[in-house]
Structure formats: structure tokens, C-alpha cells
Motif scaffolding. Sequence first.
Motif, PDB file in Angstrom:
ATOM      1  N   GLY A   1       0.778  -1.224   0.000  1.00  0.00           N
ATOM      2  CA  GLY A   1       0.000   0.000   0.000  1.00  0.00           C
ATOM      3  C   GLY A   1       0.811   1.276   0.000  1.00  0.00           C
ATOM      4  N   GLY A   2       2.026   1.310  -0.528  1.00  0.00           N
ATOM      5  CA  GLY A   2       2.732   2.572  -0.657  1.00  0.00           C
ATOM      6  C   GLY A   2       3.873   2.772   0.305  1.00  0.00           C
ATOM      7  N   ASN A   3       3.799   2.334   1.575  1.00  0.00           N
ATOM      8  CA  ASN A   3       4.885   2.574   2.520  1.00  0.00           C
ATOM      9  C   ASN A   3       6.152   1.846   2.102  1.00  0.00           C
ATOM     10  N   SER A   4       6.153   0.549   2.202  1.00  0.00           N
ATOM     11  CA  SER A   4       7.306  -0.208   1.709  1.00  0.00           C
ATOM     12  C   SER A   4       6.773  -1.373   0.897  1.00  0.00           C
ATOM     13  N   PRO A   5       7.244  -1.486  -0.326  1.00  0.00           N
ATOM     14  CA  PRO A   5       6.730  -2.547  -1.189  1.00  0.00           C
ATOM     15  C   PRO A   5       7.191  -3.924  -0.693  1.00  0.00           C
ATOM     16  N   CYS A   6       6.394  -4.937  -1.020  1.00  0.00           N
ATOM     17  CA  CYS A   6       6.783  -6.305  -0.633  1.00  0.00           C
ATOM     18  C   CYS A   6       8.009  -6.720  -1.436  1.00  0.00           C
ATOM     19  N   ALA A   7       8.591  -7.847  -1.074  1.00  0.00           N
ATOM     20  CA  ALA A   7       9.827  -8.306  -1.710  1.00  0.00           C
ATOM     21  C   ALA A   7       9.625  -8.550  -3.204  1.00  0.00           C
ATOM     22  N   SER A   8       8.452  -9.030  -3.584  1.00  0.00           N
ATOM     23  CA  SER A   8       8.220  -9.308  -5.000  1.00  0.00           C
ATOM     24  C   SER A   8       8.131  -8.020  -5.804  1.00  0.00           C
TER      25      SER A   8
ATOM     26  N   ASP B   1      -3.891  -4.616  -2.608  1.00  0.00           N
ATOM     27  CA  ASP B   1      -4.363  -5.995  -2.727  1.00  0.00           C
ATOM     28  C   ASP B   1      -3.314  -6.909  -3.396  1.00  0.00           C
ATOM     29  N   CYS B   2      -2.060  -6.576  -3.264  1.00  0.00           N
ATOM     30  CA  CYS B   2      -0.967  -7.376  -3.850  1.00  0.00           C
ATOM     31  C   CYS B   2      -1.019  -8.795  -3.274  1.00  0.00           C
ATOM     32  N   ILE B   3      -1.082  -9.773  -4.152  1.00  0.00           N
ATOM     33  CA  ILE B   3      -1.203 -11.165  -3.711  1.00  0.00           C
ATOM     34  C   ILE B   3       0.072 -11.679  -3.043  1.00  0.00           C
ATOM     35  N   PHE B   4       1.203 -11.050  -3.370  1.00  0.00           N
ATOM     36  CA  PHE B   4       2.485 -11.499  -2.815  1.00  0.00           C
ATOM     37  C   PHE B   4       2.781 -10.908  -1.431  1.00  0.00           C
ATOM     38  N   ALA B   5       2.232  -9.739  -1.134  1.00  0.00           N
ATOM     39  CA  ALA B   5       2.592  -8.989   0.073  1.00  0.00           C
ATOM     40  C   ALA B   5       2.484  -9.795   1.374  1.00  0.00           C
ATOM     41  N   PRO B   6       1.400 -10.557   1.617  1.00  0.00           N
ATOM     42  CA  PRO B   6       1.331 -11.280   2.894  1.00  0.00           C
ATOM     43  C   PRO B   6       2.366 -12.400   3.037  1.00  0.00           C
ATOM     44  N   TYR B   7       2.901 -12.872   1.924  1.00  0.00           N
ATOM     45  CA  TYR B   7       3.758 -14.068   1.965  1.00  0.00           C
ATOM     46  C   TYR B   7       5.227 -13.775   1.674  1.00  0.00           C
ATOM     47  N   PHE B   8       5.497 -12.634   1.072  1.00  0.00           N
ATOM     48  CA  PHE B   8       6.875 -12.262   0.749  1.00  0.00           C
ATOM     49  C   PHE B   8       7.159 -10.855   1.286  1.00  0.00           C
ATOM     50  N   PRO B   9       7.423 -10.747   2.593  1.00  0.00           N
ATOM     51  CA  PRO B   9       7.647  -9.422   3.192  1.00  0.00           C
ATOM     52  C   PRO B   9       8.950  -8.791   2.676  1.00  0.00           C
ATOM     53  N   SER B  10       9.014  -7.480   2.795  1.00  0.00           N
ATOM     54  CA  SER B  10      10.165  -6.741   2.266  1.00  0.00           C
ATOM     55  C   SER B  10      11.454  -7.041   3.023  1.00  0.00           C
ATOM     56  N   ASP B  11      11.355  -7.526   4.251  1.00  0.00           N
ATOM     57  CA  ASP B  11      12.567  -7.805   5.024  1.00  0.00           C
ATOM     58  C   ASP B  11      13.205  -9.156   4.669  1.00  0.00           C
TER      59      ASP B  11
ATOM     60  N   PRO C   1      13.940 -10.498   1.113  1.00  0.00           N
ATOM     61  CA  PRO C   1      13.875 -10.459  -0.345  1.00  0.00           C
ATOM     62  C   PRO C   1      14.380 -11.742  -1.021  1.00  0.00           C
ATOM     63  N   HIS C   2      15.255 -12.464  -0.364  1.00  0.00           N
ATOM     64  CA  HIS C   2      15.809 -13.693  -0.951  1.00  0.00           C
ATOM     65  C   HIS C   2      14.717 -14.746  -1.159  1.00  0.00           C
ATOM     66  N   LYS C   3      13.736 -14.767  -0.288  1.00  0.00           N
ATOM     67  CA  LYS C   3      12.646 -15.747  -0.353  1.00  0.00           C
ATOM     68  C   LYS C   3      11.911 -15.645  -1.689  1.00  0.00           C
ATOM     69  N   PHE C   4      11.534 -14.430  -2.075  1.00  0.00           N
ATOM     70  CA  PHE C   4      10.846 -14.291  -3.353  1.00  0.00           C
ATOM     71  C   PHE C   4      11.811 -14.438  -4.523  1.00  0.00           C
ATOM     72  N   ALA C   5      13.022 -13.959  -4.381  1.00  0.00           N
ATOM     73  CA  ALA C   5      13.989 -14.015  -5.483  1.00  0.00           C
ATOM     74  C   ALA C   5      14.203 -15.449  -5.949  1.00  0.00           C
ATOM     75  N   ILE C   6      14.337 -16.363  -5.015  1.00  0.00           N
ATOM     76  CA  ILE C   6      14.589 -17.761  -5.397  1.00  0.00           C
ATOM     77  C   ILE C   6      13.339 -18.400  -5.995  1.00  0.00           C
ATOM     78  N   VAL C   7      12.157 -18.087  -5.457  1.00  0.00           N
ATOM     79  CA  VAL C   7      10.907 -18.617  -6.014  1.00  0.00           C
ATOM     80  C   VAL C   7      10.703 -18.060  -7.422  1.00  0.00           C
ATOM     81  N   HIS C   8      10.979 -16.766  -7.614  1.00  0.00           N
ATOM     82  CA  HIS C   8      10.837 -16.141  -8.923  1.00  0.00           C
ATOM     83  C   HIS C   8      11.816 -16.751  -9.928  1.00  0.00           C
ATOM     84  N   LYS C   9      13.021 -17.024  -9.482  1.00  0.00           N
ATOM     85  CA  LYS C   9      14.046 -17.596 -10.372  1.00  0.00           C
ATOM     86  C   LYS C   9      13.625 -18.982 -10.883  1.00  0.00           C
TER      87      LYS C   9
END
Length: 184
Positions: free
Chosen positions: A2-9, A20-30, A32-40
Motif C-alpha cells: 500500500g505505498g509505505n514499503s513494497p513487498c519483496a516481490s 491488494d498485492c497477492i504477494f505482500a502477505p507471503y513475501f515481506p520486504s525484510d 527479499p531472498h525468499k521471493f527471489a529464489i521462487v521467482h528464479k
Amino acid sequence: MGGNSPCASCKLLRRRCAKDCIFAPYFPSDDPHKFAIVHKVFGASNVSKMLQELPVQQRADAVSSLVYEANARVRDPVYGCVGAISFLQSQVSELQMQLAVAQAEILCIQMQHQVQDPMLQQLPNPTPTTAHGGATASHLLDDQLHYDKPFLLHNHHQFINSTTNVIHDQYSVKRETIFGDMVS
């Protein structure tokens, strides 16, 4: 979120993070490696589609599974999780075989004690007599014991060896893995 700090994705994809970002609840900004590896491994659009198809209460478990599979796939690009599972299954089989061998050895030792103890307990107390041609009862007893003991021990060892072979044969059966190769 919602504008403050974007999620890791959204941070990795360099896009604005919607409320309403679907990734935000599961890939927090603190983390980032968690989403990076899933995205890769899976790609952001595939993960998004998977999460949208699931009920909300199952999404956290799905993300956890995706992260685990992605990490396994990075470590072992060919087999991924299946390689780890196969390795663990082979360890379990090996340990079960070792346990069976140890149990057979315990059985052998117990049977040796059972064979030796009743022989000694059933023997009459030697009392010196000369009723049998000048030989005492203890000499006759010793002669009998020396005659029967090798026979009993030999048969006992044959039984133990056949028991161990049966247990070993039971665990040395070859079976086909999910990769099509044979494992003994």
C-alpha cells in the motif's frame, strides 16, 4: 504494502505494490531472498496464478512449499526435492537393514545363552560312584557333555546363519526407483 514499503516481490520486479498485492502477505520486504529464489525457479506470473487459484487459508502453506522446492531445485537442478527424498529413503532402507542385522545378532546371542543354560541346568549333579566299570559319574558326565556340546553348538550356528541370511535376503531385494534405476 500500500505505498509505505513494497513487498519483496514488487521490489524485485520494480513495480508499485498495490494494497491488494497477492504477494505482500507471503513475501515481506525484510526477506527479499525468499521471493527471489521462487521467482528464479517458477516465475512471478506462475506463482501469482497458483496463489490466486488457492483458498486464502492454504496460500501460506503453498508459499512455504514453493520456497522449499525452489531451494531444493537450486541445490539440485535435475531432481530438486525428489533427489532429497530419494536420498533420505535410501538412508532409511539402509538403517532398517542395519537394525534387522542387529536384531538378528541379538537373537543369536539370546539363543546361544538359551542353548547353553538349559544344558547345564538339566545335567544331574555329579556324585562320585564307581557303578559303571570303575568310572565315576562326573567322568561319564564330562564324556557326554563333550560328545553333545559340539553337535548342539554346530546346529545352533547353522540355525543362526540361516536366520541372518533370511533377514539379509529380505532387505537385499532390488526395487525400481521413480527415476527408473534399480536400487538394492
